[in-house]
Scaffold this motif. Structure first.
Motif, PDB file in Angstrom:
ATOM      1  N   VAL A 163       0.852  -1.191   0.000  1.00  0.00           N
ATOM      2  CA  VAL A 163       0.000   0.000   0.000  1.00  0.00           C
ATOM      3  C   VAL A 163       0.892   1.246   0.000  1.00  0.00           C
ATOM      4  O   VAL A 163       1.863   1.321   0.762  1.00  0.00           O
ATOM      5  N   GLN A 164       0.545   2.209  -0.862  1.00  0.00           N
ATOM      6  CA  GLN A 164       1.254   3.475  -0.909  1.00  0.00           C
ATOM      7  C   GLN A 164       0.263   4.625  -0.782  1.00  0.00           C
ATOM      8  O   GLN A 164      -0.877   4.516  -1.235  1.00  0.00           O
ATOM      9  N   VAL A 165       0.733   5.701  -0.166  1.00  0.00           N
ATOM     10  CA  VAL A 165      -0.049   6.936  -0.075  1.00  0.00           C
ATOM     11  C   VAL A 165       0.816   8.040  -0.675  1.00  0.00           C
ATOM     12  O   VAL A 165       1.946   8.274  -0.227  1.00  0.00           O
ATOM     13  N   ASN A 166       0.271   8.671  -1.708  1.00  0.00           N
ATOM     14  CA  ASN A 166       0.974   9.747  -2.412  1.00  0.00           C
ATOM     15  C   ASN A 166       2.375   9.322  -2.855  1.00  0.00           C
ATOM     16  O   ASN A 166       3.345  10.062  -2.718  1.00  0.00           O
ATOM     17  N   GLY A 167       2.482   8.089  -3.341  1.00  0.00           N
ATOM     18  CA  GLY A 167       3.739   7.596  -3.890  1.00  0.00           C
ATOM     19  C   GLY A 167       4.733   7.069  -2.874  1.00  0.00           C
ATOM     20  O   GLY A 167       5.809   6.618  -3.245  1.00  0.00           O
ATOM     21  N   LYS A 168       4.393   7.107  -1.586  1.00  0.00           N
ATOM     22  CA  LYS A 168       5.313   6.631  -0.549  1.00  0.00           C
ATOM     23  C   LYS A 168       4.726   5.405   0.132  1.00  0.00           C
ATOM     24  O   LYS A 168       3.503   5.343   0.357  1.00  0.00           O
ATOM     25  N   PRO A 169       5.569   4.439   0.488  1.00  0.00           N
ATOM     26  CA  PRO A 169       5.052   3.251   1.186  1.00  0.00           C
ATOM     27  C   PRO A 169       4.338   3.647   2.479  1.00  0.00           C
ATOM     28  O   PRO A 169       4.832   4.467   3.246  1.00  0.00           O
ATOM     29  N   ALA A 170       3.163   3.073   2.669  1.00  0.00           N
ATOM     30  CA  ALA A 170       2.384   3.365   3.876  1.00  0.00           C
ATOM     31  C   ALA A 170       2.983   2.617   5.063  1.00  0.00           C
ATOM     32  O   ALA A 170       3.635   1.583   4.906  1.00  0.00           O
ATOM     33  N   LYS A 171       2.761   3.169   6.252  1.00  0.00           N
ATOM     34  CA  LYS A 171       3.174   2.526   7.502  1.00  0.00           C
ATOM     35  C   LYS A 171       1.926   2.341   8.366  1.00  0.00           C
ATOM     36  O   LYS A 171       0.956   3.097   8.238  1.00  0.00           O
ATOM     37  N   LEU A 172       1.964   1.337   9.233  1.00  0.00           N
ATOM     38  CA  LEU A 172       0.839   1.157  10.155  1.00  0.00           C
ATOM     39  C   LEU A 172       0.660   2.446  10.951  1.00  0.00           C
ATOM     40  O   LEU A 172       1.641   3.043  11.397  1.00  0.00           O
ATOM     41  N   GLY A 173      -0.566   2.865  11.100  1.00  0.00           N
ATOM     42  CA  GLY A 173      -0.867   4.105  11.814  1.00  0.00           C
ATOM     43  C   GLY A 173      -1.048   5.296  10.907  1.00  0.00           C
ATOM     44  O   GLY A 173      -1.519   6.342  11.344  1.00  0.00           O
ATOM     45  N   ASP A 174      -0.653   5.176   9.621  1.00  0.00           N
ATOM     46  CA  ASP A 174      -0.826   6.281   8.682  1.00  0.00           C
ATOM     47  C   ASP A 174      -2.305   6.587   8.506  1.00  0.00           C
ATOM     48  O   ASP A 174      -3.163   5.697   8.569  1.00  0.00           O
ATOM     49  N   ARG A 175      -2.559   7.865   8.275  1.00  0.00           N
ATOM     50  CA  ARG A 175      -3.917   8.330   8.008  1.00  0.00           C
ATOM     51  C   ARG A 175      -3.959   8.882   6.591  1.00  0.00           C
ATOM     52  O   ARG A 175      -2.947   9.287   6.045  1.00  0.00           O
ATOM     53  N   ALA A 176      -5.171   8.898   6.037  1.00  0.00           N
ATOM     54  CA  ALA A 176      -5.343   9.424   4.681  1.00  0.00           C
ATOM     55  C   ALA A 176      -6.677  10.145   4.593  1.00  0.00           C
ATOM     56  O   ALA A 176      -7.572   9.929   5.405  1.00  0.00           O
ATOM     57  N   THR A 177      -6.767  11.006   3.589  1.00  0.00           N
ATOM     58  CA  THR A 177      -8.019  11.712   3.296  1.00  0.00           C
ATOM     59  C   THR A 177      -8.411  11.382   1.865  1.00  0.00           C
ATOM     60  O   THR A 177      -7.652  10.747   1.123  1.00  0.00           O
ATOM     61  N   LEU A 178      -9.570  11.855   1.457  1.00  0.00           N
ATOM     62  CA  LEU A 178     -10.026  11.624   0.083  1.00  0.00           C
ATOM     63  C   LEU A 178      -9.140  12.346  -0.936  1.00  0.00           C
ATOM     64  O   LEU A 178      -9.142  11.998  -2.113  1.00  0.00           O
ATOM     65  N   GLN A 179      -8.367  13.332  -0.486  1.00  0.00           N
ATOM     66  CA  GLN A 179      -7.483  14.050  -1.395  1.00  0.00           C
ATOM     67  C   GLN A 179      -6.178  13.300  -1.640  1.00  0.00           C
ATOM     68  O   GLN A 179      -5.449  13.606  -2.578  1.00  0.00           O
ATOM     69  N   ASP A 180      -5.860  12.308  -0.820  1.00  0.00           N
ATOM     70  CA  ASP A 180      -4.631  11.538  -0.995  1.00  0.00           C
ATOM     71  C   ASP A 180      -4.788  10.526  -2.124  1.00  0.00           C
ATOM     72  O   ASP A 180      -5.878  10.047  -2.399  1.00  0.00           O
TER      73      ASP A 180
END
Length: 185
Positions: A36-53
């Motif tokens: 899983v990636q958020v904005n091109g970076k690997p996600a970490k447990l605890g990461d949060r995201a919005t609909l804009q990500d």
């Protein structure tokens, strides 16, 4: 007194589970595996995201439209004996998911389960948060079961069920056992 900064977004595994991509635990595994990636970076447990990500799973973009849609579906299904409450059976047995209607998006989540030899009513939803709230022990939702036992049930057996037994997924116990027919009543 300092104001706490407002936490933006929703936990990533919760966001993806709510749209039916998998269970929270399953998605946590994907995050640990680097899928899983958020904005091109690997996600970490605890990461949060919005609909804009921009969120990707296995390199595939999860559409913002899918994440924003929150149409909840819930159905009751009368499971017959012989069907498994699993998505796929390596042995090719019939599963409850084969008979459910197709969803416009996401996937069905079983709220609870019955074994292959049991028949009864099951609840399914596409809302991961709802499923979690209905199944999590901290919610203290009482469940009632009607069972037919072949053979003799002793007082010691009943006491053990009320005191608790250890199952594969943790301890379980009944608040009470009530006879409603048969030889024991």
């Amino acid at each position: 007194m300092k104001n706490k900064p407002e936490i933006q977004g929703e936990r990533l595994q919760k966001m993806l589970a709510n749209v039916g991509m998998g269970s929270r635990r399953q998605i946590e595994g994907w995050i640990r595996e680097g899928r899983v990636q958020v904005n091109g970076k690997p996600a970490k447990l605890g990461d949060r995201a919005t609909l804009q990500d921009q969120i990707t799973v296995d390199g595939r973009l999860v559409s913002g439209k899918k994440l924003a849609a929150n149409e909840r579906f819930v159905i009751l299904y009368n499971k017959p004996e012989g069907e498994l409450v699993t998505r796929h059976d390596p042995e090719g047995s019939k599963t409850v998911f084969e008979k459910l209607p197709r969803l416009p998006q996401g996937r069905w989540i079983a709220v609870g389960r019955l074994d292959v030899n049991s028949a009864g009513l099951l609840l399914f939803t596409n809302d991961g948060e709802l499923a979690n709230r209905l199944m999590h022990p901290k919610q203290l939702i009482e469940r009632e079961y009607a069972v037919r036992v072949h053979g003799r049930v002793t007082e010691d057996m009943l006491k053990q069920l009320v005191q608790g037994v250890e199952l594969d997924d943790g301890p379980a116990r009944f608040e009470e056992v009530v006879f409603s027919g048969g030889e024991g009543s």
